[in-house]
Design a protein around this motif. Structure first.
Motif, PDB file in Angstrom:
ATOM      1  N   PHE A 136       0.818  -1.226   0.000  1.00 55.65           N
ATOM      2  CA  PHE A 136       0.000   0.000   0.000  1.00 55.65           C
ATOM      3  C   PHE A 136       0.851   1.275   0.000  1.00 55.65           C
ATOM      4  O   PHE A 136       0.347   2.336   0.353  1.00 55.65           O
ATOM      5  CB  PHE A 136      -0.960   0.029   1.194  1.00 55.65           C
ATOM      6  N   VAL A 139      -0.643   4.354  -1.545  1.00 54.22           N
ATOM      7  CA  VAL A 139      -1.780   5.084  -0.966  1.00 54.22           C
ATOM      8  C   VAL A 139      -1.635   5.352   0.531  1.00 54.22           C
ATOM      9  O   VAL A 139      -2.431   6.082   1.097  1.00 54.22           O
ATOM     10  CB  VAL A 139      -3.110   4.333  -1.207  1.00 54.22           C
ATOM     11  N   ARG A 140      -0.639   4.761   1.185  1.00 54.01           N
ATOM     12  CA  ARG A 140      -0.504   4.985   2.614  1.00 54.01           C
ATOM     13  C   ARG A 140       0.921   5.414   2.946  1.00 54.01           C
ATOM     14  O   ARG A 140       1.871   4.791   2.478  1.00 54.01           O
ATOM     15  CB  ARG A 140      -0.823   3.698   3.400  1.00 54.01           C
ATOM     16  N   PRO A 141       1.061   6.449   3.781  1.00 54.98           N
ATOM     17  CA  PRO A 141       2.406   6.864   4.170  1.00 54.98           C
ATOM     18  C   PRO A 141       3.069   5.818   5.073  1.00 54.98           C
ATOM     19  O   PRO A 141       2.404   4.889   5.569  1.00 54.98           O
ATOM     20  CB  PRO A 141       2.169   8.165   4.922  1.00 54.98           C
ATOM     21  N   GLN A 143       4.043   5.981   8.028  1.00 57.14           N
ATOM     22  CA  GLN A 143       3.516   5.920   9.397  1.00 57.14           C
ATOM     23  C   GLN A 143       2.347   4.944   9.496  1.00 57.14           C
ATOM     24  O   GLN A 143       2.118   4.366  10.564  1.00 57.14           O
ATOM     25  CB  GLN A 143       3.037   7.286   9.894  1.00 57.14           C
ATOM     26  N   ALA A 144       1.600   4.775   8.422  1.00 58.49           N
ATOM     27  CA  ALA A 144       0.500   3.807   8.468  1.00 58.49           C
ATOM     28  C   ALA A 144       1.079   2.422   8.726  1.00 58.49           C
ATOM     29  O   ALA A 144       0.557   1.649   9.532  1.00 58.49           O
ATOM     30  CB  ALA A 144      -0.283   3.836   7.165  1.00 58.49           C
ATOM     31  N   ASP A 147       2.675   2.355  12.387  1.00 54.70           N
ATOM     32  CA  ASP A 147       1.606   2.282  13.390  1.00 54.70           C
ATOM     33  C   ASP A 147       1.021   0.884  13.450  1.00 54.70           C
ATOM     34  O   ASP A 147       0.740   0.345  14.512  1.00 54.70           O
ATOM     35  CB  ASP A 147       0.476   3.276  13.062  1.00 54.70           C
ATOM     36  N   TRP A 148       0.822   0.320  12.277  1.00 53.65           N
ATOM     37  CA  TRP A 148       0.231  -1.018  12.233  1.00 53.65           C
ATOM     38  C   TRP A 148       1.189  -2.054  12.831  1.00 53.65           C
ATOM     39  O   TRP A 148       0.780  -2.945  13.571  1.00 53.65           O
ATOM     40  CB  TRP A 148      -0.116  -1.398  10.795  1.00 53.65           C
ATOM     41  N   ALA A 151       1.003  -1.707  16.508  1.00 55.50           N
ATOM     42  CA  ALA A 151      -0.219  -2.309  17.046  1.00 55.50           C
ATOM     43  C   ALA A 151      -0.123  -3.821  17.044  1.00 55.50           C
ATOM     44  O   ALA A 151      -0.715  -4.497  17.881  1.00 55.50           O
ATOM     45  CB  ALA A 151      -1.428  -1.851  16.228  1.00 55.50           C
ATOM     46  N   TRP A 335      -2.229  -7.488   6.714  1.00 58.54           N
ATOM     47  CA  TRP A 335      -2.545  -6.062   6.694  1.00 58.54           C
ATOM     48  C   TRP A 335      -3.550  -5.834   5.583  1.00 58.54           C
ATOM     49  O   TRP A 335      -3.291  -6.171   4.433  1.00 58.54           O
ATOM     50  CB  TRP A 335      -1.272  -5.246   6.454  1.00 58.54           C
TER      51      TRP A 335
ATOM     52  N   LYS B 246      -6.933  -8.642  17.065  1.00 59.62           N
ATOM     53  CA  LYS B 246      -6.653  -7.211  17.089  1.00 59.62           C
ATOM     54  C   LYS B 246      -7.469  -6.595  15.955  1.00 59.62           C
ATOM     55  O   LYS B 246      -7.584  -7.176  14.881  1.00 59.62           O
ATOM     56  CB  LYS B 246      -5.145  -7.103  16.879  1.00 59.62           C
ATOM     57  N   ILE B 249      -7.491  -1.979  10.887  1.00 60.94           N
ATOM     58  CA  ILE B 249      -7.529  -0.520  10.858  1.00 60.94           C
ATOM     59  C   ILE B 249      -7.913  -0.080   9.450  1.00 60.94           C
ATOM     60  O   ILE B 249      -7.503  -0.706   8.467  1.00 60.94           O
ATOM     61  CB  ILE B 249      -6.149   0.043  11.260  1.00 60.94           C
ATOM     62  N   TYR B 251      -8.031   2.759   6.374  1.00 59.27           N
ATOM     63  CA  TYR B 251      -7.235   3.859   5.830  1.00 59.27           C
ATOM     64  C   TYR B 251      -8.003   4.534   4.698  1.00 59.27           C
ATOM     65  O   TYR B 251      -9.067   4.066   4.285  1.00 59.27           O
ATOM     66  CB  TYR B 251      -5.898   3.325   5.308  1.00 59.27           C
ATOM     67  N   ASP B 253      -7.688   4.513   1.610  1.00 54.61           N
ATOM     68  CA  ASP B 253      -8.038   3.721   0.437  1.00 54.61           C
ATOM     69  C   ASP B 253      -9.193   2.748   0.712  1.00 54.61           C
ATOM     70  O   ASP B 253      -9.570   1.980  -0.171  1.00 54.61           O
ATOM     71  CB  ASP B 253      -6.814   2.962  -0.093  1.00 54.61           C
ATOM     72  N   TRP B 270      -7.666   4.805  11.183  1.00 50.44           N
ATOM     73  CA  TRP B 270      -6.329   5.356  11.423  1.00 50.44           C
ATOM     74  C   TRP B 270      -6.452   6.868  11.609  1.00 50.44           C
ATOM     75  O   TRP B 270      -7.058   7.548  10.781  1.00 50.44           O
ATOM     76  CB  TRP B 270      -5.420   5.048  10.229  1.00 50.44           C
ATOM     77  N   GLN B 272      -4.701   9.305  11.035  1.00 49.05           N
ATOM     78  CA  GLN B 272      -4.234  10.180   9.952  1.00 49.05           C
ATOM     79  C   GLN B 272      -4.945   9.934   8.629  1.00 49.05           C
ATOM     80  O   GLN B 272      -4.495  10.381   7.585  1.00 49.05           O
ATOM     81  CB  GLN B 272      -2.726  10.009   9.772  1.00 49.05           C
TER      82      GLN B 272
END
Lengths: 336, 564
Positions: A136, A139-141, A143-144, A147-148, A151, A335, B246, B249, B251, B253, B270, B272
Motif C-alpha cells: 500500500f 496510498v498509505r504513508p 507511518q500507516a 503504526d500497524w 499495534a 494487513w 486485534k 484498521i 485507511y 483507500d 487510522w 491520519q
C-alpha cells in the motif's frame, strides 16, 4: 538454542555496540538538526560517498513516504554531496575520513547514530540507491505501516533487495539529477532467488537475481546477500551485525513465518545498475573498501568489460508493489 | 421523538475523537465522553476547549483504563449513567470509541432505530458458540480469577492461569447469569440499559465481573440477557478482527469498502486517514438511504487476509514465508511430472510427450553439467539460470521457483540416477509430483555407449546404487507423490497402456489418443549385456527379467524390484 549460544550472541551484540561507541569519535558533525526530531518521527539513516547526483531524488522519495528526518554519514565526499546535504532542513550530517571498511562498511557509524538518536523511533537504514516499497505504499504513508506494526507488536520489517536494471547496456542511458532511476532501470528478475536459513542468527540468507546469474554462476556462494531488514523500531540495545542483513537480538531477524503463513514484507528496489555504476565500481575497486576484499567488485569488473546486459526475455518490467506481491517477492500478510 | 446518544471511550487521537463528537453533537445527538485518566491534563483541557459551546456534550468521571480489565467497564458505566441522567430524551445509547467513524448520517441511524424502538443491538453469544476468542481463554475467562494485568504483568498473569488450571478453579457465577460474549460496540435502549444499571443485584454482578478476563466483552453482553425483551445479536458498528484478535484498521483507500458495508459506524480508523474523516464527516449528505447494514458484503477482504497470514500461498518460498519441512501447506505451487528412464528408452520422447496438452517438457533439469531446460534455453521463466552451480546452491528453491514461476503451464522433466538427488525426499513427499520411473533404463545408453566393459561395469554399479536409494525413498510410507514404477522388463510388456495411464493422469479432462509411440532404442542383446555385467561381479537388479536368451536358462533374476 541453548543457554551458552544465547549468551554468546549477547556478548557479540555487546561487542558491536562497544565498537560503535568507539567509532563515534570518527564522526564530525557538519549540520546537526536532531533537535527537530519529534516523538513519532520515522528516521532514515544512511552512509554515503560521492553520490551527489542521486541525492535529490533519494531525499524526495523518502520525504514523500513520510520520513521526517535523515541522519547521514558522509564518508569524505568530494563531489559536493556534503555541501548539498548540509543545506537540507531535514538532514543531520556527520562527516568522516575514517575507513569505511574498518567501520565495517558503515555499520559501526550508523549503529552509533541509531543508538544516540533512533531509540524509540522507527528507523530505516538504506543506501542512497535503495528505495523502499511496502504494501500500500502508493496510498498509505510509512507511518500507516509503522503504526500497524506497533499495534501488532512487530518490531522489525523485512524488505529484500531487488536489483533493477535497464533494458540495454548499463551505460547506454544516462541518469540526470532528480530523475526517477526506475525510468531507466525498470527491469528485474522475478523468480530465481536462493534462500537458506542461518541457524545462528535465525535470519534468512537470500541470494540470486541478476548479479548471481551474471557474475556468480560458478561461485554462487559468493553472490551478494539480498536479505535485508531495514526498518526497525529501534532500541539502543539493538545492533546491526552485518549491513542490514542481520540484527541482534536474534528475535528481530525472525521476519518470516515458519508454519506456512505469510508475514508482511516489502522490497528495497536497488537502483545500482545505472550509468553512474561503471565509474563507481572503478573507484570502489581502487579503494578496496568493500566487503570480502571487494571480490564482488572484481567480479563486476570482469563482467563489465563485456558490456553487460542484464536484460533478457524473462525479465519482468516493474509496475507497482501489487505486481511484486503477486510474483511472490513480498507480501501484505494480514494487513488489509 | 426517539433520539440516540453516544457514549465515547477515548484514550488516544483526541483530535479525531473531538471531531467525531462534534459531528454527532451538531447532528443533535448528545455525546458523553470518557477520557482515559492517563491522558495528560493539557491534552484533556484542549479537548474540552475544542468542544466548548456544544450544549449536548458532557465529560464523565475519568478512570485509568487498561485493556482487558474492569476499568473499561467502569468507564462505560460512568458514561452511561451520565447519559441516562442528563439527557432524558435519549432512547438509544450507542457505545463508541474515539477511533470510531460514522459512515452514515445520524438521521439515518435515528430512522433505523425508530423503526425498532424496543430492540437492543448487542452481539451476545455464549462461549460455546464463539470460535473467535484468540487467547485460548474461552470458558476459563469466566471461571478463573484475573488479578494481574496481561500487558504489564504477563508472567504473573500466565502463572495465575496455569495454577488455576491445575487446581481446577471454578468461580461461582452469580445465580441466573449465563456468560455471553460479544463486541463492546453495542446500541441499547434506555429501558434495557437502565434496567441493567439499576438492578438491585448489580453489586453482586459487578463483584463477579471485576475479576473476569476482558469484562468489557462480557458484562453488558451477559446482563442484557436478563433484562432485554428483544436482543438483536449483532453490532451496528463495523469492526473486523484479525487472527490475533486485534482490530483491523481502516485507511483512506478503504473509502469504497466502508461505503459498501452500509454500516452506521466503523472502527478502527487510522487517525491520519484525512480522507476518510473528510468524506464521512463533511461529505455532502446525499439522499438518505434506507439500506440495511451489511458488513458481510466486505468480509471477503478480511477472509483473504486471514488466509494469507495463516496459510499463505502454497508453494511459495520467500523472505516472509519460509515454512519448515512438512509445514509448507503445499510444497509446490502446481502439479508437475518427473520422468525417469523414458528418454533413455525412447528416441525423441520429450517432443512426443509435449504433444499431449499444455505443458513444457524439459530435459534433465538436475544433470551434473548444466540445467537442460526445454530447447536448451540458457535462461528460463523468472530468470532461472542454466548454471548447475546456481541450481545446486538451493535445489529445492530452484524447483519450487520454477513451478511457482510457471503456474498454469505444467512442467515436465527428465530425471535419473546421474542427476543431483537432493530432492528425492522433497519430490516423493510432494502431492503435486507425478513420478514415473522405468528402473534400470539408465543402462540403455551404457549398453549403446561402446565404452570398454570395466568402465561400463563401474558406472552401472554406481547408477544402480543411486537408483536403489531413490526407490527406497519412493516406497517409504511418507510418499505422497503419484507414483508409476516399473522395471524395464515389466514396462516393455505393455508400454502403450502404461504411457496411456500416465498421460491420462496428466490430462484428467482431455481424452488421450496415443497414436504412434516414439521409436524405442534397440535392445536385441540387452539380456546378454546384463548377463555379462553379472559375470563381471555386478548384480543388475533393477532392470527386471531379461533372461530371454535360451542360452542362459540358469540366470535367475527377480522379476520385480523388491526394494531390498
Amino acid at each position: 538454542m541453548g543457554f551458552i549460544a544465547k549468551y554468546r550472541l549477547r556478548l557479540v551484540r555487546k561487542r558491536w555496540r562497544m565498537r560503535a561507541m568507539r567509532k563515534r569519535r570518527e564522526l564530525n558533525p557538519v549540520a546537526l538538526r536532531t533537535d527537530r526530531i519529534r516523538k513519532n518521527d520515522v528516521l532514515v539513516f544512511s552512509t554515503l560517498r560521492n553520490e551527489r547526483i542521486r541525492l535529490p531524488y533519494f531525499l524526495r522519495y523518502y520525504r514523500d513516504l513520510g520520513v521526517a528526518h535523515f541522519l547521514i554519514v558522509d564518508n569524505n565526499s568530494d563531489d559536493g554531496s556534503r555541501e548539498y546535504l548540509a543545506e537540507q532542513p531535514d538532514v543531520s550530517l556527520w562527516t568522516t575520513t575514517g575507513s569505511y571498511k574498518r567501520a565495517r562498511f558503515g555499520v559501526d557509524w550508523l549503529n552509533w547514530l541509531q543508538s544516540a538518536y533512533g531509540h524509540g523511533h522507527w528507523t530505516l537504514v538504506v543506501d542512497v540507491d535503495e528505495f523502499l516499497v511496502y504494501p500500500f505504499c502508493d496510498v498509505r504513508p510509512i507511518q500507516a505501516l509503522t503504526d500497524w506494526l506497533d499495534a501488532s507488536s512487530v518490531k522489525s520489517f523485512s524488505a529484500m533487495l531487488l536489483d533493477m536494471y535497464p533494458e540495454g547496456p548499463i551505460d547506454e542511458a544516462s541518469y540526470h539529477e532528480g530523475q526517477d532511476p526506475f525510468e531507466i532501470a525498470c527491469w528485474f528478475d522475478s523468480g530465481n532467488y536462493m534462500i537458506r536459513r542461518n541457524a545462528e542468527y535465525g535470519n534468512l540468507w537470500i541470494q540470486g537475481g541478476p548479479r548471481a546469474r551474471m557474475f556468480f554462476r560458478d561461485r554462487p556462494e559468493r553472490a551478494p546477500a539480498l536479505n535485508k531488514i531495514p526498518l526497525v523500531k529501534w532500541n539502543r540495545k539493538y545492533a546491526y551485525v552485518s549491513s542490514t542483513h542481520t540484527l541482534l537480538p536474534r528475535g528481530l531477524n525472525l521476519t518470516y513465518d515458519e508454519w506456512g503463513g505469510e508475514k508482511v514484507s516489502g522490497c528495497l528496489l536497488h537502483a545500482k545498475f545505472i550509468d553512474t555504476f561503471v565509474a563507481k565500481s572503478e573507484e570502489e575497486m581502487q579503494r578496496g573498501q568493500h566487503y570480502a576484499g571487494s571480490h564482488e567488485y572484481k567480479a563486476y569488473h570482469q563482467g563489465l568489460r563485456d558490456n553487460p546486459v542484464f536484460w533478457n526475455q524473462t525479465s519482468e518490467r516493474y509496475a507497482n508493489w501489487r505486481q511484486l506481491e503477486i510474483l511472490g517477492l513480498m507480501s501484505r500478510g494480514n494487513w488489509v | 421523538m426517539t433520539s440516540v446518544g453516544f457514549i465515547m471511550l477515548v484514550h488516544t487521537a483526541l483530535n479525531r475523537a473531538a471531531q467525531v463528537a462534534r459531528h454527532w453533537a451538531e447532528a443533535g445527538c448528545p455525546v458523553v465522553m470518557h477520557v482515559d485518566k492517563s491522558v495528560g491534563n493539557r491534552a484533556y483541557n484542549e479537548m474540552l476547549r475544542k468542544l466548548d459551546g456544544l450544549g449536548n456534550v458532557r465529560f464523565c468521571r475519568r478512570h485509568r483504563c487498561e485493556w482487558g480489565s474492569w476499568s473499561l467497564v467502569a468507564a462505560s458505566i460512568s458514561a452511561a449513567e451520565m447519559m441516562l441522567k442528563e439527557f432524558p430524551e435519549v432512547q438509544h445509547i450507542y457505545h463508541a470509541s474515539g477511533s470510531c467513524l460514522p459512515l452514515r448520517p445520524a438521521q439515518e441511524l435515528r430512522d433505523y432505530l425508530a423503526k425498532q424502538p424496543d430492540t437492543d443491538f448487542i452481539e451476545s453469544v455464549t462461549t460455546g458458540d464463539v470460535p473467535w476468542t484468540v487467547d485460548g481463554l474461552e470458558r476459563e475467562r469466566f471461571l478463573f480469577w484475573f488479578p494481574f494485568s496481561w500487558k504489564r504483568q504477563r508472567r504473573l498473569f500466565d502463572r495465575a492461569v496455569r495454577i488455576q488450571r491445575r487446581l481446577r478453579v471454578a468461580r461461582r457465577i452469580p445465580e441466573g447469569v449465563v456468560p455471553h460474549l460479544g463486541s463492546q460496540w453495542w446500541c441499547l435502549t434506555r429501558k434495557t440499559l437502565s434496567a441493567i444499571l439499576q438492578d438491585p443485584r448489580r453489586p453482586e454482578y459487578d463483584r463477579y465481573f471485576r475479576k473476569v478476563w476482558i469484562p468489557d466483552e462480557s458484562y453488558f453482553q451477559s446482563l442484557v440477557r436478563l433484562h432485554a425483551r428483544n436482543v438483536e445479536s449483532r453490532s451496528l458498528t463495523l469492526s473486523k478482527f484479525d487472527f490475533q484478535g486485534k482490530p483491523h484498521i481502516f485507511y483512506d483507500d478503504h473509502v469504497m469498502l466502508l461505503r459498501r458495508s452500509d454500516s452506521f459506524v466503523a472502527r478502527k480508523i487510522w487517525p491520519q486517514a484525512d480522507l476518510l474523516y473528510r468524506v464521512f464527516l463533511e461529505g455532502e449528505n446525499l439522499a438518505l438511504r434506507q439500506a440495511e447494514p451489511n458488513p458481510a458484503r466486505i468480509d471477503r477482504v478480511f477472509a483473504t487476509a486471514l488466509e494469507r497470514r495463516t496459510r499463505g500461498r502454497p508453494g511459495l518460498y520467500m523472505q516472509s514465508r519460509f515454512p519448515r519441512a512438512d509445514h509448507e501447506n503445499g510444497k509446490t505451487a502446481a502439479p508437475y511430472t518427473v520422468f525417469s528412464g523414458f528418454a533413455e528408452l525412447f528416441e525423441g520422447f520429450e517432443p512426443w510427450v509435449g504433444n499431449f496438452g499444455r505443458m513444457t517438457v524439459h530435459g534433465h533439469l538436475f544433470a551434473p553439467d548444466k540445467v537442460h531446460f526445454a530447447d536448451e534455453a540458457e535462461i528460463y521463466r523468472g530468470g532461472l539460470s542454466d548454471s548447475a552451480a546456481l541450481r545446486d546452491r538451493d535445489p529445492r528453491g530452484f524447483l519450487t521457483s520454477m513451478i511457482w514461476n510457471t503456474r498454469g503451464d505444467r512442467q515436465v522433466f527428465q530425471y535419473g540416477p546421474d542427476d543431483n538427488q537432493a530432492l528425492n525426499w522433497f519430490m516423493s513427499t510432494d502431492s503435486n509430483a507425478q513420478i514415473a520411473v522405468i528402473t534400470g533404463a539408465w543402462a540403455i545408453p551404457l549398453y549403446h555407449s561402446g565404452l570398454d566393459f570395466p568402465a561400463i561395469r563401474a558406472e552401472a554399479a554406481r547408477l544402480q546404487k543411486i537408483e536403489l536409494e531413490f526407490m527406497k525413498v519412493l516406497r517409504s510410507p511418507w510418499t505422497k507423490a503419484r507414483l508409476h514404477l516399473w522395471s524395464l522388463s515389466d514396462f516393455l510388456q505393455n508400454p502403450r497402456d502404461y504411457l496411456q495411464t500416465i498421460l491420462e493422469e496428466m490430462n484428467p479432462r482431455n481424452p488421450v489418443v496415443l497414436g504412434n509411440l516414439p521409436v524405442m532404442r534397440p535392445l536385441d542383446d540387452f539380456g546378454i549385456f546384463l548377463h555379462n555385467l553379472r559375470n563381471q561381479g555386478m548384480n543388475p537388479l533393477v532392470m527386471g527379467d531379461f533372461t530371454t536368451s535360451p542360452r542362459r536358462p540358469e540366470a535367475v533374476v527377480p522379476t520385480r524390484f523388491t526394494g531390498e
